[in-house]
Design a protein around this motif. Structure first.
Motif, short mmCIF file in Angstrom:
data_model
loop_
_atom_site.label_atom_id
_atom_site.label_comp_id
_atom_site.label_asym_id
_atom_site.label_seq_id
_atom_site.Cartn_x
_atom_site.Cartn_y
_atom_site.Cartn_z
N ASP A 1 0.84 -1.21 0.00
CA ASP A 1 0.00 0.00 0.00
C ASP A 1 0.87 1.26 0.00
N ASN A 2 1.99 1.17 0.70
CA ASN A 2 2.92 2.30 0.79
C ASN A 2 4.29 1.83 0.32
N SER A 3 4.77 2.38 -0.77
CA SER A 3 6.05 1.93 -1.36
C SER A 3 7.23 2.18 -0.42
N ALA B 1 17.80 -5.09 -6.51
CA ALA B 1 17.86 -3.75 -7.10
C ALA B 1 16.98 -2.76 -6.32
N ASP B 2 16.60 -3.13 -5.10
CA ASP B 2 15.72 -2.28 -4.29
C ASP B 2 16.41 -0.96 -3.95
N LYS B 3 15.61 0.07 -3.71
CA LYS B 3 16.16 1.40 -3.41
C LYS B 3 16.75 1.47 -2.00
N SER C 1 25.66 1.25 -9.54
CA SER C 1 25.02 0.54 -8.42
C SER C 1 24.78 -0.93 -8.77
N GLY C 2 24.46 -1.18 -10.03
CA GLY C 2 24.27 -2.57 -10.48
C GLY C 2 25.57 -3.35 -10.44
N ARG C 3 26.66 -2.70 -10.86
CA ARG C 3 27.97 -3.37 -10.85
C ARG C 3 28.44 -3.59 -9.40
#
Length: 281
Positions: free
Chosen positions: A169-171, A209-211, A257-259
């Motif tokens: 409901d809330n990201s 890959a979450d923030k 960030s992915g690397r």
């Protein structure tokens, strides 16, 4: 009588439910001989809406909190006494009441056994999965505890719904996703290599890959455990495919960030000895 109760003898004749019960038959269906009947009747009356208005607005929540203890005392052979009350509480308008039941449904499943769980608790569990986040977190925190009690075929049905836990409901509710990652680590033991690769892998990559860094750190552990599980499986092609995807998705990512994620996953795989070093290299 307490000793006999703790054997939880399961009797199919007690499970016959008929919606056309007369009031007299309805009363008889609530009769048992483990505790004084007046005490049980008093407990069952706690779901009466008028009591919430005149006695205590929280009375339904207290009733829900105590239900596993009452079920344990009565034994599974007397579940018919509690079934209607449980269903009433599970559909209560107050989310706090439903949340209380969601947090204890795995305990009740242990008390009732697999047959009663499949028939009476699974529909309630499915309803909680679609409820508010405050209720869903209750079933999520004990997802592994509940699913391990189900038959293998029934358990596989939930693979399709795990993806839905990524949506909240809330990201900003990152703890929900962190809990999902924790539960997926435990769930690896319940599913086959193919199921892990087909259903759990995409969720794990999404969580990596979450923030929020706390979610990512748990997810690195999840991926490393996934690598270990797939490597130990007889079908070794899954682990090769998984590692190739890690390289493609993260090592060659155009974002730093992915690397960085790739390096952290490699670190976790190495530290936890998930692969032989020649395979790692």
């Amino acid at each position: 009588s307490m000793d006999s109760t703790l054997h939880y003898i399961h009797n199919d004749s007690d499970l016959s439910t008929n919606s056309s019960f007369s009031p007299e038959e309805e009363r008889k269906s609530k009769v048992q001989d483990v505790v004084p009947q007046a005490l049980l009747d008093q407990y069952l009356s706690m779901t009466d809406p008028s009591r919430a208005q005149t006695v205590d607005t929280e009375i339904a929540k207290h009733c829900a909190y105590s239900l596993p203890g009452v079920a344990l005392t009565l034994g599974r052979q007397n579940w018919h006494c509690l079934k209607d009350t449980y269903e009433t509480l599970a559909s209560d308008m107050q989310w706090k009441v439903r949340r209380t039941l969601a947090f204890s449904i795995h305990e009740l499943a242990v008390i009732l056994g697999d047959q009663l769980t499949a028939g009476d608790l699974v529909p309630v569990f499915n309803g909680f999965l679609k409820d508010l986040d405050e209720v869903r977190i209750g079933v999520l925190k004990h997802l592994h505890d509940f699913l391990k009690l189900l038959h293998v075929d029934k358990r596989r049905e939930y693979l399709y719904q795990l993806q839905e836990f990524l949506v909240t409901d809330n990201s900003r509710n990152w703890r929900f996703r962190a809990e999902l990652a924790e539960q997926l680590i435990l769930l690896l033991d319940l599913y086959s290599a193919r199921d892990i690769y087909d259903y759990l892998r995409p969720i794990a990559f999404s969580l990596c890959a979450d923030k929020v860094s706390s979610v990512r750190w748990i997810s690195y552990k999840l991926v490393s455990e996934m690598v270990k599980k797939l490597f130990m499986a007889s079908t070794s092609t899954f682990v090769v495919d998984l590692m190739n995807e890690l390289v493609e998705k993260f090592c060659r990512c155009h974002k730093w960030s992915g690397r960085q994620t790739f390096v952290f996953i490699c670190q976790t795989i190495s530290e936890d000895d998930c692969l032989p070093m020649d395979q790692f290299a």
